[in-house]
Design a protein around this motif. Structure first.
Motif, PDB file in Angstrom:
ATOM      1  N   CYS A   1       0.870  -1.178   0.000  1.00 17.05           N
ATOM      2  CA  CYS A   1       0.000   0.000   0.000  1.00 17.05           C
ATOM      3  C   CYS A   1       0.907   1.228   0.000  1.00 17.05           C
ATOM      4  O   CYS A   1       2.051   1.155  -0.448  1.00 17.05           O
ATOM      5  N   GLY A   2       0.446   2.369   0.453  1.00 13.84           N
ATOM      6  CA  GLY A   2       1.258   3.579   0.402  1.00 13.84           C
ATOM      7  C   GLY A   2       2.513   3.460   1.247  1.00 13.84           C
ATOM      8  O   GLY A   2       2.458   3.015   2.395  1.00 13.84           O
TER       9      GLY A   2
ATOM     10  N   ARG B   1      -6.754   5.366   3.911  1.00  6.95           N
ATOM     11  CA  ARG B   1      -5.576   4.717   3.385  1.00  6.95           C
ATOM     12  C   ARG B   1      -4.725   4.141   4.520  1.00  6.95           C
ATOM     13  O   ARG B   1      -4.817   4.552   5.668  1.00  6.95           O
TER      14      ARG B   1
ATOM     15  N   SER C   1      -6.021   1.625   8.935  1.00 10.26           N
ATOM     16  CA  SER C   1      -6.285   2.676   7.953  1.00 10.26           C
ATOM     17  C   SER C   1      -6.834   3.930   8.631  1.00 10.26           C
ATOM     18  O   SER C   1      -7.526   3.848   9.653  1.00 10.26           O
TER      19      SER C   1
END
Length: 299
Positions: free
Chosen positions: A157-158, A193, A224
């Motif tokens: 993910c990020g 996110r 998140s």
């Protein structure tokens, strides 16, 4: 890992933000660490890549972080280039290679994933970048069965951390807060996110190498948060006033919520704890301020 007991050769394909951090981490721990980036060799040039690989220790572990990113391009040509990188790599990889670790993306799950997302979720990539990552996974799995190398796929993910200038959402939020005294949120502030610290990726790779862990894993903290909540956390870490402006200028196809079930990751990496965003942000902001102060003093 003791150098005396277990020498390793790590080869990282891709010299971007991720690749450079991995190289920096492993240089402190292994005798043989090689970085192959576009300055050293064009991964799309099979002939040059073949020549280069003759100097690579044959029983290496290969970490593939190279890709044509969305920031560069996101069309059929970028898809073709990303697939070509994988195909070229598989043509030159030594038959005695120990392990291949491939950086994929959680974007393979598409725009409407069932939450929380686990590795058992169906995949439905919605753009050329995500499709290239998924198809690369498929190609690598097929070849790992044929050539018998261990394969680990990390769906990221990020990511944020050292050296991510203008390359991560966290950097854009922090830099605007410190440099401009304001944070402009140009997308939906309720987007959720999950962000991971780049140092954690290097530590996960180390565990994969040491313990010969194979499989496909979502790399996430499992905690998140909304973009607006993250902006507020950044502001709370700073000693000066920062305005948060919600502008909602950016529209388009975006997943509103990304939430992850990290049970499989925790099961395979049972003694490893991901860095929380709170701890990661505090360290990141401190490093940013220190670097800014150093630059000001030099000027």
């Amino acid at each position: 890992m003791s150098k005396k007991n277990n020498y390793q050769s790590i080869v990282v394909l891709g010299g971007g933000f991720l690749g450079k951090n991995i190289i920096s981490y492993f240089k402190k721990k292994y005798h043989h660490v090689n970085l192959i980036d576009r300055k050293i060799c064009d991964l799309l040039d099979l002939k040059k890549l073949s020549i280069l690989f003759k100097s690579i220790p044959p029983s290496s572990t290969f970490v593939i972080s190279a890709a044509v990113t969305r920031l560069t391009s996101n069309d059929s040509r970028s898809y073709d280039k990303n697939i070509k990188i994988i195909e070229n790599f598989l043509k030159v990889i030594p038959s005695s290679a120990k392990h291949v670790i491939f950086f994929s993306t959680v974007d393979v799950y598409g725009l409407d994933p069932i939450l929380p997302i686990s590795e058992l979720n169906s995949v439905n990539p919605n753009d050329f970048y995500a499709k290239a990552k998924l198809d690369s996974e498929i190609i690598l799995k097929k070849e790992s069965d044929i050539k018998r190398f261990n394969l680990t796929i990390l769906r990221l993910c990020g990511v944020y951390g050292k050296g991510d200038a203008s390359k991560s959402t966290i950097n854009r939020l922090v830099s605007s807060a410190i440099d401009d005294r304001r944070i402009n949120i140009t997308s939906n502030p309720d987007i959720e996110r999950d962000f991971i610290l780049v140092n954690d990726i290097s530590k996960i790779i180390e565990k994969i190498v040491n313990n010969k862990i194979i499989g496909t894993f979502n790399i996430a903290t499992g905690q998140s948060q909304t973009i607006f909540a993250i902006a507020k956390k950044i502001v709370s870490e700073l000693s000066f006033k920062v305005n948060i402006n919600v502008q909602n200028k950016i529209v388009g196809d975006r997943v509103l919520k990304l939430q992850f079930d990290t049970g499989y990751l925790k099961n395979k990496f049972e003694d490893f704890k991901m860095t929380s965003l709170d701890d990661g942000l505090a360290d990141y902001i401190n490093n940013y301020l220190t670097h800014e102060m150093k630059n000001n003093n030099e000027d």
